[in-house]
Scaffold this motif. Structure first.
Motif, mmCIF file in Angstrom:
data_model
loop_
_atom_site.group_PDB
_atom_site.id
_atom_site.type_symbol
_atom_site.label_atom_id
_atom_site.label_comp_id
_atom_site.label_asym_id
_atom_site.label_seq_id
_atom_site.Cartn_x
_atom_site.Cartn_y
_atom_site.Cartn_z
ATOM 1 N N PHE A 1 0.718 3.068 6.582
ATOM 2 C CA PHE A 1 -0.123 2.420 5.572
ATOM 3 C C PHE A 1 0.536 2.436 4.199
ATOM 4 O O PHE A 1 1.360 3.278 3.897
ATOM 5 C CB PHE A 1 -1.523 3.063 5.515
ATOM 6 N N ASN A 2 0.161 1.444 3.414
ATOM 7 C CA ASN A 2 0.532 1.290 1.995
ATOM 8 C C ASN A 2 2.019 1.008 1.731
ATOM 9 O O ASN A 2 2.359 0.228 0.850
ATOM 10 C CB ASN A 2 0.049 2.511 1.189
ATOM 11 N N ARG A 3 2.910 1.640 2.467
ATOM 12 C CA ARG A 3 4.345 1.410 2.244
ATOM 13 C C ARG A 3 4.858 0.732 3.504
ATOM 14 O O ARG A 3 5.080 1.371 4.528
ATOM 15 C CB ARG A 3 5.048 2.732 1.926
ATOM 16 N N TYR B 1 0.316 13.052 -5.640
ATOM 17 C CA TYR B 1 -0.035 12.832 -7.043
ATOM 18 C C TYR B 1 -0.026 11.349 -7.431
ATOM 19 O O TYR B 1 -0.279 11.005 -8.579
ATOM 20 C CB TYR B 1 0.896 13.641 -7.961
ATOM 21 N N ASP B 2 0.305 10.478 -6.499
ATOM 22 C CA ASP B 2 0.229 9.036 -6.767
ATOM 23 C C ASP B 2 -1.250 8.663 -6.912
ATOM 24 O O ASP B 2 -2.052 8.917 -6.011
ATOM 25 C CB ASP B 2 0.871 8.289 -5.591
ATOM 26 N N THR B 3 -1.597 8.083 -8.050
ATOM 27 C CA THR B 3 -3.012 7.831 -8.354
ATOM 28 C C THR B 3 -3.678 6.955 -7.296
ATOM 29 O O THR B 3 -4.757 7.270 -6.787
ATOM 30 C CB THR B 3 -3.142 7.150 -9.734
ATOM 31 N N VAL C 1 8.249 -7.724 -4.552
ATOM 32 C CA VAL C 1 7.479 -8.952 -4.391
ATOM 33 C C VAL C 1 6.554 -9.206 -5.583
ATOM 34 O O VAL C 1 6.389 -10.338 -6.033
ATOM 35 C CB VAL C 1 6.694 -8.861 -3.056
ATOM 36 N N ARG C 2 5.960 -8.149 -6.119
ATOM 37 C CA ARG C 2 5.046 -8.337 -7.255
ATOM 38 C C ARG C 2 5.781 -8.903 -8.466
ATOM 39 O O ARG C 2 5.295 -9.812 -9.130
ATOM 40 C CB ARG C 2 4.385 -7.003 -7.627
ATOM 41 N N THR C 3 6.948 -8.346 -8.769
ATOM 42 C CA THR C 3 7.682 -8.823 -9.940
ATOM 43 C C THR C 3 8.032 -10.297 -9.766
ATOM 44 O O THR C 3 7.786 -11.120 -10.658
ATOM 45 C CB THR C 3 8.993 -8.003 -10.111
ATOM 46 N N ILE D 1 -1.767 -3.751 -11.889
ATOM 47 C CA ILE D 1 -2.255 -3.983 -10.527
ATOM 48 C C ILE D 1 -2.781 -2.647 -9.988
ATOM 49 O O ILE D 1 -2.141 -1.611 -10.223
ATOM 50 C CB ILE D 1 -1.111 -4.477 -9.601
ATOM 51 N N ASP D 2 -3.871 -2.672 -9.288
ATOM 52 C CA ASP D 2 -4.487 -1.560 -8.539
ATOM 53 C C ASP D 2 -5.989 -1.466 -8.759
ATOM 54 O O ASP D 2 -6.726 -1.241 -7.820
ATOM 55 C CB ASP D 2 -3.897 -0.169 -8.844
ATOM 56 N N GLY D 3 -6.405 -1.549 -10.053
ATOM 57 C CA GLY D 3 -7.824 -1.324 -10.299
ATOM 58 C C GLY D 3 -8.209 0.117 -9.994
ATOM 59 O O GLY D 3 -9.266 0.378 -9.425
ATOM 60 N N GLN E 1 8.423 -2.616 -1.148
ATOM 61 C CA GLN E 1 8.070 -4.033 -0.984
ATOM 62 C C GLN E 1 7.132 -4.512 -2.087
ATOM 63 O O GLN E 1 7.264 -5.639 -2.573
ATOM 64 C CB GLN E 1 7.484 -4.313 0.412
ATOM 65 N N ASP E 2 6.200 -3.673 -2.523
ATOM 66 C CA ASP E 2 5.257 -4.106 -3.558
ATOM 67 C C ASP E 2 5.971 -4.350 -4.888
ATOM 68 O O ASP E 2 5.622 -5.273 -5.617
ATOM 69 C CB ASP E 2 4.167 -3.043 -3.765
ATOM 70 N N ALA E 3 6.944 -3.527 -5.199
ATOM 71 C CA ALA E 3 7.640 -3.677 -6.480
ATOM 72 C C ALA E 3 8.429 -4.988 -6.501
ATOM 73 O O ALA E 3 8.313 -5.798 -7.430
ATOM 74 C CB ALA E 3 8.564 -2.491 -6.718
#
Ligand code: GAL
Length: 346
Positions: A128-130, A46-48, A195-197, A275-277, A191-193
């Motif tokens: 992938f992704n994570r 369910y993650d968009t 590093v992005r912040t 972030i994502d588009g 990692q995305d959370a």
């Protein structure tokens, strides 16, 4: 166990028949197989962003099937947030004879069981992704990672926010020369959370905009959770919030949902960046509700993952795939503001 889809990307009956006769072995050195089998486990269907990435993966598999004449059978499982479930799914995919396994890890610090099982059966794994830590990816030479450069998305999000305040000084609603902000964060430890912040905030400051942090909340990439957290912070900080930095579009949209449900006039809304588009994220940029987003190249990642999975399955050549350190494919991000949004909307 939790298998959500078993697709043959094109010509269902025919492909199934071919798959049964030919088996799924794409072994190096043998002639091209007639069919290959790719197993995928996603951390949460369910993650968009992840679900849109998988849609692109399936669509591209159909195209590749037509181009190559090789039937591409894909099994997709939903781990539904449980690493134990995901380990079981990988075991099932290995027993099922998958030529390659693609794993969107639930817990990026727990890839050991999966790596050990795959190594024992000599089946390559594309994470992938994570992103797992580099040491884990080094444990075996048939482990790969497909994703993006997390820091780049933070930098771009920070630039979008800094530009918004430079172009609209009135967005500093209390006129104190400082931007009061809150952060909606993805999962703790992702990692995305992290590093992005970090990069979003440091980039805003480097661009000459002074900031003051009011608060933050973890909303697990999730729109509904973000709406609740935003509503809580709005009641705590009232109209003080001038900027919402969201680690992804779904959480930015949750903030917008909270604003829409509040009595705050539209012109008093804070600047919101994501972030994502994703399709919904792009629509919010087009509607002027978000100042901008950063395109997380789901299509590029899906194509890279399929191309890599295909070559690994048929024992093909990886040199054309531009692997960093023989293991990584990282797609670049791109800034999407009101001027670019049309190009990204389909
Ligand atoms: C990020 C993406 C988020 C979420 C997360 C899941 O790259 O920006 O929206 O999908 O991955 O791991």
């Amino acid at each position: 166990m939790g298998k959500i889809k078993r697709i043959c990307a094109a010509g269902l009956a025919l492909v199934l028949a071919v798959g049964m006769l030919a088996g799924c072995a794409g072994t190096a050195g043998q002639s091209e197989p007639k069919s290959i089998k790719i197993g995928v486990s996603v951390y949460d269907q369910y993650d968009t962003f992840v679900s849109q990435l998988m849609a692109d993966f399936n669509a591209y598999a159909s195209r590749r099937e037509e181009e190559t004449g090789v039937a591409i059978n894909i099994e997709i499982y939903n781990a539904a947030g449980s690493q134990t479930t995901q380990n079981g799914q990988v075991e099932e995919m290995l027993d099922d004879g998958c030529d390659v396994i693609c794993v969107n890890l639930v817990d990026r610090t727990e890839p050991t069981t999966i790596i050990d099982m795959a190594e024992k059966k000599n089946v390559p794994v594309i994470f992938f992704n994570r992103e797992l830590v580099a040491e884990d990816l080094e444990r075996w030479d048939r482990l790969y990672y497909v994703g993006a450069k997390a820091f780049e998305s933070g930098v771009m999000e920070g630039e979008i926010a800094a530009d918004a305040f430079k172009e609209h000084p009135e967005a500093d609603k209390n006129g104190d020369g400082m931007i009061q902000y809150i952060v909606l964060e993805g999962e703790a430890g992702h990692q995305d959370a992290i590093v992005r912040t970090e990069y979003a905030v440091s980039t805003i400051v480097e661009n000459g905009v002074e900031v003051e942090k009011l608060g933050y909340a973890i909303a697990n990439w999730n729109r509904a959770q973000a709406q609740t957290k935003m509503a809580q912070m709005m009641s705590e900080y009232e109209t003080e919030i001038e900027l919402v930095i969201a680690n992804n579009d779904d959480m930015a949209l949750g903030a917008i949902d909270a604003l829409k449900a509040s009595e705050l006039d539209r012109e008093k809304w804070p600047v919101i960046v994501g972030i994502d588009g994703t399709d919904v994220g792009l629509a919010a940029v087009a509607a002027g509700e978000m100042a901008g987003t950063v395109y997380n190249d789901k299509r590029g990642q899906a194509h890279a993952m399929l191309d890599l999975a295909y070559e690994l399955s048929v024992g093909g050549d990886l040199t054309g795939l531009d692997l960093e350190d023989g293991k990584y494919i990282r797609l670049p991000y791109a800034k999407v503001g009101p001027d670019e949004v049309e190009t990204y909307m389909e």
